[in-house]
Scaffold this motif. Structure first.
Motif, PDB file in Angstrom:
ATOM      1  N   LEU A 423       0.812  -1.206   0.000  1.00 52.19           N
ATOM      2  CA  LEU A 423       0.000   0.000   0.000  1.00 52.19           C
ATOM      3  C   LEU A 423       0.854   1.268   0.000  1.00 52.19           C
ATOM      4  CD1 LEU A 423      -2.951   1.112   0.376  1.00 52.19           C
ATOM      5  CD2 LEU A 423      -2.485   1.087   2.836  1.00 52.19           C
ATOM      6  N   GLY A 424       0.419   2.245  -0.781  1.00 53.29           N
ATOM      7  CA  GLY A 424       1.007   3.584  -0.757  1.00 53.29           C
ATOM      8  C   GLY A 424      -0.122   4.607  -0.707  1.00 53.29           C
ATOM      9  N   ILE A 425       0.133   5.735  -0.052  1.00 54.01           N
ATOM     10  CA  ILE A 425      -0.885   6.791   0.042  1.00 54.01           C
ATOM     11  C   ILE A 425      -0.328   8.065  -0.570  1.00 54.01           C
ATOM     12  CG2 ILE A 425      -2.375   8.139   1.563  1.00 54.01           C
ATOM     13  CD1 ILE A 425      -2.233   5.851   3.572  1.00 54.01           C
ATOM     14  N   MET A 426      -0.966   8.521  -1.650  1.00 50.06           N
ATOM     15  CA  MET A 426      -0.512   9.683  -2.406  1.00 50.06           C
ATOM     16  C   MET A 426      -1.286  10.928  -2.008  1.00 50.06           C
ATOM     17  SD  MET A 426      -0.321   7.921  -6.224  1.00 50.06           S
ATOM     18  CE  MET A 426      -2.077   7.497  -6.270  1.00 50.06           C
ATOM     19  N   GLN A 427      -0.640  12.065  -2.132  1.00 52.36           N
ATOM     20  CA  GLN A 427      -1.315  13.357  -1.986  1.00 52.36           C
ATOM     21  C   GLN A 427      -1.363  13.996  -3.368  1.00 52.36           C
ATOM     22  OE1 GLN A 427      -2.727  14.202   0.987  1.00 52.36           O
ATOM     23  NE2 GLN A 427      -1.934  12.199   1.654  1.00 52.36           N
ATOM     24  N   LEU A 428      -2.553  14.050  -3.951  1.00 50.77           N
ATOM     25  CA  LEU A 428      -2.717  14.501  -5.331  1.00 50.77           C
ATOM     26  C   LEU A 428      -3.770  15.605  -5.415  1.00 50.77           C
ATOM     27  CD1 LEU A 428      -3.009  11.022  -7.103  1.00 50.77           C
ATOM     28  CD2 LEU A 428      -0.945  12.428  -6.920  1.00 50.77           C
ATOM     29  N   THR A 429      -3.564  16.513  -6.341  1.00 46.69           N
ATOM     30  CA  THR A 429      -4.590  17.519  -6.600  1.00 46.69           C
ATOM     31  C   THR A 429      -5.693  16.908  -7.455  1.00 46.69           C
ATOM     32  OG1 THR A 429      -3.581  18.330  -8.646  1.00 46.69           O
ATOM     33  CG2 THR A 429      -2.852  19.353  -6.558  1.00 46.69           C
ATOM     34  N   GLY A 430      -6.846  17.562  -7.462  1.00 44.08           N
ATOM     35  CA  GLY A 430      -7.929  17.112  -8.318  1.00 44.08           C
ATOM     36  C   GLY A 430      -7.524  17.084  -9.777  1.00 44.08           C
ATOM     37  N   ALA A 431      -6.724  18.070 -10.198  1.00 38.86           N
ATOM     38  CA  ALA A 431      -6.245  18.113 -11.582  1.00 38.86           C
ATOM     39  C   ALA A 431      -5.369  16.906 -11.895  1.00 38.86           C
ATOM     40  CB  ALA A 431      -5.482  19.412 -11.823  1.00 38.86           C
ATOM     41  N   GLU A 432      -4.533  16.497 -10.937  1.00 37.86           N
ATOM     42  CA  GLU A 432      -3.678  15.329 -11.157  1.00 37.86           C
ATOM     43  C   GLU A 432      -4.498  14.048 -11.204  1.00 37.86           C
ATOM     44  OE1 GLU A 432       0.616  16.504  -9.234  1.00 37.86           O
ATOM     45  OE2 GLU A 432      -1.044  16.143  -7.842  1.00 37.86           O
ATOM     46  N   VAL A 454     -11.829   1.735  -8.970  1.00 38.68           N
ATOM     47  CA  VAL A 454     -11.845   2.890  -8.059  1.00 38.68           C
ATOM     48  C   VAL A 454     -12.787   2.696  -6.877  1.00 38.68           C
ATOM     49  CG1 VAL A 454     -11.308   4.441  -9.977  1.00 38.68           C
ATOM     50  CG2 VAL A 454     -13.698   4.121  -9.284  1.00 38.68           C
ATOM     51  N   SER A 455     -12.466   3.407  -5.799  1.00 39.63           N
ATOM     52  CA  SER A 455     -13.355   3.510  -4.643  1.00 39.63           C
ATOM     53  C   SER A 455     -13.273   4.939  -4.128  1.00 39.63           C
ATOM     54  CB  SER A 455     -12.935   2.540  -3.534  1.00 39.63           C
ATOM     55  OG  SER A 455     -13.779   2.661  -2.404  1.00 39.63           O
ATOM     56  N   GLY A 456     -14.402   5.453  -3.645  1.00 37.52           N
ATOM     57  CA  GLY A 456     -14.420   6.821  -3.126  1.00 37.52           C
ATOM     58  C   GLY A 456     -14.612   7.871  -4.197  1.00 37.52           C
ATOM     59  N   LEU A 457     -14.689   7.452  -5.438  1.00 39.55           N
ATOM     60  CA  LEU A 457     -15.002   8.393  -6.521  1.00 39.55           C
ATOM     61  C   LEU A 457     -15.752   7.657  -7.622  1.00 39.55           C
ATOM     62  CD1 LEU A 457     -13.124   7.991  -9.273  1.00 39.55           C
ATOM     63  CD2 LEU A 457     -11.440   9.214  -7.985  1.00 39.55           C
ATOM     64  N   LYS A 458     -16.377   8.429  -8.484  1.00 36.28           N
ATOM     65  CA  LYS A 458     -16.967   7.880  -9.697  1.00 36.28           C
ATOM     66  C   LYS A 458     -16.721   8.869 -10.820  1.00 36.28           C
ATOM     67  CE  LYS A 458     -21.687   9.583  -8.714  1.00 36.28           C
ATOM     68  NZ  LYS A 458     -23.110   9.177  -8.541  1.00 36.28           N
ATOM     69  N   GLU A 475     -16.545  12.759  -9.597  1.00 41.16           N
ATOM     70  CA  GLU A 475     -17.115  13.097  -8.293  1.00 41.16           C
ATOM     71  C   GLU A 475     -16.404  12.297  -7.208  1.00 41.16           C
ATOM     72  OE1 GLU A 475     -21.652  14.025  -8.456  1.00 41.16           O
ATOM     73  OE2 GLU A 475     -21.281  12.342  -9.826  1.00 41.16           O
ATOM     74  N   VAL A 476     -16.222  12.948  -6.055  1.00 42.16           N
ATOM     75  CA  VAL A 476     -15.489  12.341  -4.943  1.00 42.16           C
ATOM     76  C   VAL A 476     -16.402  12.252  -3.727  1.00 42.16           C
ATOM     77  CG1 VAL A 476     -13.479  12.524  -3.441  1.00 42.16           C
ATOM     78  CG2 VAL A 476     -13.344  13.325  -5.805  1.00 42.16           C
ATOM     79  N   ASP A 487     -12.567  19.059  -7.021  1.00 38.93           N
ATOM     80  CA  ASP A 487     -11.997  20.402  -7.111  1.00 38.93           C
ATOM     81  C   ASP A 487     -10.583  20.273  -7.669  1.00 38.93           C
ATOM     82  OD1 ASP A 487     -10.804  22.877  -6.751  1.00 38.93           O
ATOM     83  OD2 ASP A 487     -11.590  23.171  -4.725  1.00 38.93           O
ATOM     84  N   PRO A 488     -10.327  20.796  -8.876  1.00 39.32           N
ATOM     85  CA  PRO A 488      -9.002  20.633  -9.486  1.00 39.32           C
ATOM     86  C   PRO A 488      -7.856  21.150  -8.621  1.00 39.32           C
ATOM     87  CG  PRO A 488     -10.572  21.470 -11.080  1.00 39.32           C
ATOM     88  CD  PRO A 488     -11.254  21.529  -9.747  1.00 39.32           C
ATOM     89  N   ALA A 489      -8.130  22.154  -7.793  1.00 37.24           N
ATOM     90  CA  ALA A 489      -7.073  22.777  -7.003  1.00 37.24           C
ATOM     91  C   ALA A 489      -6.898  22.137  -5.626  1.00 37.24           C
ATOM     92  CB  ALA A 489      -7.349  24.271  -6.841  1.00 37.24           C
TER      93      ALA A 489
END
Length: 555
Positions: A423-432, A454-458, A475-476, A487-489
């Motif tokens: 497992l890894g946990i990433m910090q990503l922007t919505g745009a990424e 996916v989980s937590g989004l569609k 959507e998240v 939100d892209p930002a």
């Protein structure tokens, strides 16, 4: 000073590797030299070989070949140390059944000189770890972990630099005498351990940079100028401590033998910050390789020449392993440990009321109920580590087959997820995240191993549009209940496996985040996460459905 690399030939086999190492090391030393011979009066530079392993995670399938490789290198390179950078625990049924003691028997047989603790050594608490420590035929080093208050490990902890270390004992650092020369070895364990494992409240982690400086100072005060840091902090981990930072900020470390990030360094990395260079090595994961590093020190203890390779323990030629099994190790594995593991594979972990769909092409072309179940479990696990994690992603190529309705056995789980990805946990922007989803659907409707479950989004996409312009909506489920537009930002916590997080399957957007230190690696193997999640369900029964998480508008 520019450091030269002496050897340019490849390790074609273990025998070739040993021969190459032998070419660079004086043959006069014997095994007795490692126990403490009189100092050499030779004006020649001191040459040392370091064999190293890390993140083996109870992968004992090739233990007998590993023992052979170690013996062959030692035969040709008697000025050798054998070190392990942690995470022997957790990952296969060998650990579930034997709690590290199977691994330890092979480590004792191989003659390890020292080990540092990985975060997974604490997965079962300090009682299990103490049982491992006390039966080891080698010492442990960890300068930034204090066990003085822990009821299980305090009696094994010496909190000092030991000139004559005892087996089954924990030190900040130790001194090994190799061909008459003193070599200092100290250990470091990632401070993330307190958040990603179960060390308990009485185990204290201190600042790794400060402890490293103190360890170097202690060695130098004893006149020791050849210093090895044996670390489990990660090569370039984004969790707050790593080997690259250590090399730059602490003067006097000659070699860093690392673990934690499962990094495959085919050749050593040289950091030349400061007055003395530092050589960094790491040998990937799961006992796939034995690292072999050859270094040459001048009389002041500076590394002046080096070469390192990874010896492939699973290399085959014409269908046959290049490295043969050590007979003694093979007998131990086959008779003592393997039968119980094979029986354990038939253990039923739960039940599914529906067929769980995976494999190729299903998991590589669209949403599947097995993909939903796997990512739901991944997200649940990630939330226990970082509650701000809201999304989980799993590459479809890592879901190898389907599961028929009925009992789910461990053997079947291991067939679905055979790679042991962690497992890894990433910090990503919505745009990424949008950029990543565009990569996911770039080949649709054709199969792509990087297609993301996916989980937590569609999200929706249109496979008739040009690649890179297909994703139409995302959507998240930020609060775990309601979906809202991404939100892209905004920055989101995103769980995945480390293969994907490091840029596997062409996910350069993830690879960039990884290189920038925005990915933490708590570990925890995929099949174990899945098993734990199924077992946590009511009556250990699952009935996942297709939920419209991924919709191709062209259909």
């Amino acid at each position: 000073m520019k450091i030269r690399s002496r050897f340019n030939r490849k390790f074609l086999s273990v025998a070739a590797a040993a021969a190459l190492l032998a070419a660079s090391i004086a043959p006069a030393a014997s095994a007795a030299n490692l126990k403490g011979a009189k100092p050499s009066k030779s004006p020649q530079p001191f040459e040392l070989t370091i064999m190293h392993s890390n993140d083996s995670h109870a992968h004992l399938e090739n233990a007998a070949r590993k023992v052979t490789a170690i013996k062959q290198v030692r035969e040709h390179s008697p000025n050798a140390l054998l070190l392990d950078a942690g995470d022997v625990f957790s990952g296969t049924l060998y650990f579930n059944e034997y709690l590290g003691l199977a691994d330890l028997e092979f480590m004792n047989l191989a003659g390890y000189d020292a080990m540092t603790f990985g975060n997974h050594e604490f997965d079962k608490g300090t009682g299990t770890l103490a049982n491992f420590v006390k039966q080891a035929d080698f010492p442990f080093v960890s300068a930034n972990v204090n066990f003085k208050k822990d009821k299980n490990l305090k009696k094994h902890d010496r909190n000092m630099i030991a000139m004559n270390p005892f087996d089954g004992t924990i030190y900040n650092g130790i001194v090994k005498v190799v061909n008459g020369e003193k070599v200092g070895i100290f250990g470091l364990t990632t401070a993330e351990t307190k958040d990603i494992s179960s060390p308990g409240e009485d185990v204290n982690f201190t600042d790794y940079i400060e402890e490293a400086k103190l360890a170097v100072q202690a060695f130098e005060e004893k006149g020791i100028n050849k210093i090895i840091a044996l670390t489990h902090i990660g090569y370039d981990d984004g969790g707050g401590d790593n080997d690259l930072t250590l090399a730059k900020e602490v003067e006097g470390i000659d070699i860093i033998v690392g673990g934690h990030t499962h990094t495959k360094l085919p050749a050593p990395v040289l950091d030349q910050t400061g007055e003395e260079p530092t050589v960094i090595v790491q040998a990937n994961e799961y006992s796939k390789f034995l690292g072999a590093l050859d270094v040459q020190f001048d009389k002041k203890g500076r590394v002046i020449e080096h070469e390192g390779k990874l010896i492939d323990l699973d290399q085959k030629v014409d269908g046959q392993f290049v490295i043969q099994d050590d007979p003694e190790a093979a007998k131990i594995l086959a008779e003592t440990y393997k039968p119980a593991v094979e029986q354990k594979q038939q253990t039923v972990i739960g039940n599914t009321t529906v067929d769980l769909t995976g494999g190729n092409p299903a998991a590589r072309t669209g949403e599947t109920n097995l993909g939903n179940l796997i990512t739901d479990g991944m997200l649940a696990k990630a939330k226990t580590i970082n509650p701000n994690t809201v999304i989980a992603l799993q590459n479809g190529g890592g879901i190898r087959t389907s599961v028929a309705a009925g009992d789910i056995t461990l053997a079947k789980v291991l067939e679905v997820m055979p790679f042991g990805n962690s497992l890894g946990i990433m910090q990503l922007t919505g745009a990424e995240i949008k950029e990543a989803l565009e990569i996911s659907v770039k080949d649709a409707p054709k199969a792509f191993g990087g297609f993301l479950q996916v989980s937590g989004l569609k999200f929706t996409y249109d496979s008739t549009l040009p690649a890179g312009q297909r994703v139409q909506s995302i959507e998240v489920k930020e609060d775990g209940v309601q979906y809202v537009a991404i939100d892209p930002a905004k920055t989101y916590g995103v769980a995945t496996n480390t293969f994907t997080a490091k840029g596997g399957d062409g996910y350069t957007v993830f690879g960039k985040a990884y290189s920038e230190g925005r990915v933490s690696e708590p570990g925890f193997v995929d099949w174990e996460i899945f098993t734990e999640y199924v077992e946590s369900q009511e009556n250990k029964t699952v009935s996942p459905q297709i939920e419209g998480r991924i919709i191709d508008l062209a259909n």
